[in-house]
Scaffold this motif. Structure first.
Motif, short mmCIF file in Angstrom:
data_model
loop_
_atom_site.label_atom_id
_atom_site.label_comp_id
_atom_site.label_asym_id
_atom_site.label_seq_id
_atom_site.Cartn_x
_atom_site.Cartn_y
_atom_site.Cartn_z
N CYS A 270 0.81 -1.22 0.00
CA CYS A 270 0.00 0.00 0.00
C CYS A 270 0.84 1.27 0.00
O CYS A 270 0.28 2.38 -0.01
CB CYS A 270 -0.93 0.02 1.22
N THR A 272 2.84 3.63 -1.93
CA THR A 272 3.18 4.03 -3.30
C THR A 272 3.69 5.46 -3.38
O THR A 272 4.19 5.88 -4.41
CB THR A 272 1.94 3.90 -4.19
N GLN A 277 -4.13 7.40 -2.23
CA GLN A 277 -4.18 6.01 -2.70
C GLN A 277 -3.71 5.05 -1.62
O GLN A 277 -4.29 3.97 -1.44
CB GLN A 277 -3.30 5.87 -3.95
N ASP A 278 -2.67 5.45 -0.89
CA ASP A 278 -2.16 4.60 0.19
C ASP A 278 -3.20 4.41 1.29
O ASP A 278 -3.41 3.31 1.79
CB ASP A 278 -0.88 5.20 0.79
N CYS A 281 -5.98 2.12 0.12
CA CYS A 281 -5.52 0.73 0.09
C CYS A 281 -5.55 0.11 1.49
O CYS A 281 -6.03 -1.01 1.69
CB CYS A 281 -4.11 0.66 -0.50
N MET A 282 -5.06 0.86 2.48
CA MET A 282 -5.03 0.34 3.84
C MET A 282 -6.42 0.22 4.42
O MET A 282 -6.72 -0.71 5.18
CB MET A 282 -4.14 1.24 4.72
N GLN A 285 -8.19 -3.02 3.92
CA GLN A 285 -7.69 -4.18 4.65
C GLN A 285 -8.41 -4.38 5.99
O GLN A 285 -8.05 -5.26 6.75
CB GLN A 285 -6.18 -4.05 4.87
#
Length: 332
Positions: A270, A272, A277-278, A281-282, A285
């Motif tokens: 995640c 980047t 975006q990071d 992504c997290m 999860q």
């Protein structure tokens, strides 16, 4: 006695009025600016730019709001040092007490009127400043949180009134006991600084037991945190503050949905370099962390508890001063 007290106090009152007028004008100007930018950058921001504009809003007003808060915290200290400490000490040092306290007005009545009139003036000056600053910073506080922070809590709403009354009464009593103006001023200044350090960090935190809960790791949560870090065995969210709450956890361990510690290996895909975006992504999860805090609904109980405590201490100091002034305190 009230007229005489006013005559002796008129210069200090004029200085306080001029200073308060100048600060009030700036507070009104800044408050209008904060409200305008809050509506544009926080409430009505363009979705794709919200994270950036909100961060800029917080950065833009952090320094002036903090500076005004620090000044308000100092006001009760100045009142105790320059209004309270010289009130009796100056009379004793100049030996004018021999004339003042041998008139038809008794010592106790003389001191009671002084305490009542100047104490009310101290509370009024501080109250107007606190009211204006609370209005001025309300939108900033609403977004940035931290109302329970040592500086914010001490410079908003009703607590500053207790500080002003206590600092003034403490100054009068110290001057009565020490009987030297400069020494009394130094003692009051030192005592007030110590209280402003000890009470927020040692006493206030124990007024009510904190709450611990699980918080889902989301992009919105990260907007109220300073960042996160991770290593091979764990990951941590740093400086998260729930809006309006008082955080007890500067650093919190991040866990997976099954309760196992989240670590660098799981976080690496995640990372980047793109913040949005990071975070997205997290968030996918299904991470969470434990958070210990004082909820925002307790803000006013904390305010009233502290105001009541300082008011009670002021009453005890005033009672002691009225008892003490009946004894012989004239310099030899």
């Amino acid at each position: 006695m009230i007229w005489l007290t006013w005559r002796q106090f008129r210069i200090q009152a004029l200085v306080a009025a001029v200073a308060l007028f100048a600060v009030a004008a700036y507070l009104l100007y800044l408050g209008v600016q904060i409200r305008h930018d809050y509506a544009a950058d926080v409430v009505n921001c363009v979705p794709s730019d919200c994270a950036t504009t909100r961060r800029l809003f917080s950065d833009r007003y952090e320094a002036p709001v903090a500076l005004l808060g620090a000044l308000l915290i100092a006001v009760p200290g100045f009142i105790g040092v320059f209004w309270g400490a010289p009130l009796v000490a100056r009379e004793l040092e100049a030996h004018t007490d021999r004339l003042v306290w041998n008139q038809s007005v008794t010592r106790r009545r003389w001191l009671a009127v002084k305490l009542a009139v100047l104490g009310a003036a101290a509370v009024a000056v501080t109250g107007v400043y606190s009211l204006l600053l609370t209005w001025n910073a309300s939108r900033y506080d609403q977004w940035a949180g931290g109302r329970f922070g040592a500086m914010n809590f001490a410079s908003r709403d009703v607590t500053p009134l207790g500080y002003a009354l206590f600092a003034f009464t403490l100054g009068v009593v110290v001057g009565l006991l020490v009987r030297r103006t400069v020494a009394s001023m130094a003692i009051v200044a030192g005592a007030f600084v110590v209280l402003q350090i000890v009470v927020p960090n040692v006493v206030r935190v124990h007024l009510m037991p904190p709450i611990t809960t699980d918080v889902a790791f989301t992009a919105d949560v990260m907007e109220h945190a300073n960042g996160f870090g991770f290593n091979d065995t764990s990951a941590r969210i740093i400086g998260y503050t729930m809006p309006g709450a008082w955080s007890m956890d500067p650093v919190s361990q991040i866990y997976n949905a099954d309760g196992t510690p989240y670590n660098a290996k799981q976080a690496r895909p995640c990372v980047t370099g793109d913040r949005a975006q990071d975070q997205d992504c997290m968030a996918k999860q299904h991470l969470h962390f434990q958070y210990t805090y004082q909820p925002g609904r307790r803000y006013w109980p904390f305010q009233w508890i502290e105001l009541s405590a300082y008011t009670a201490l002021s009453a005890l100091l005033a009672a002691f001063g009225l008892w003490r002034v009946r004894r012989r305190v004239t310099l030899r």
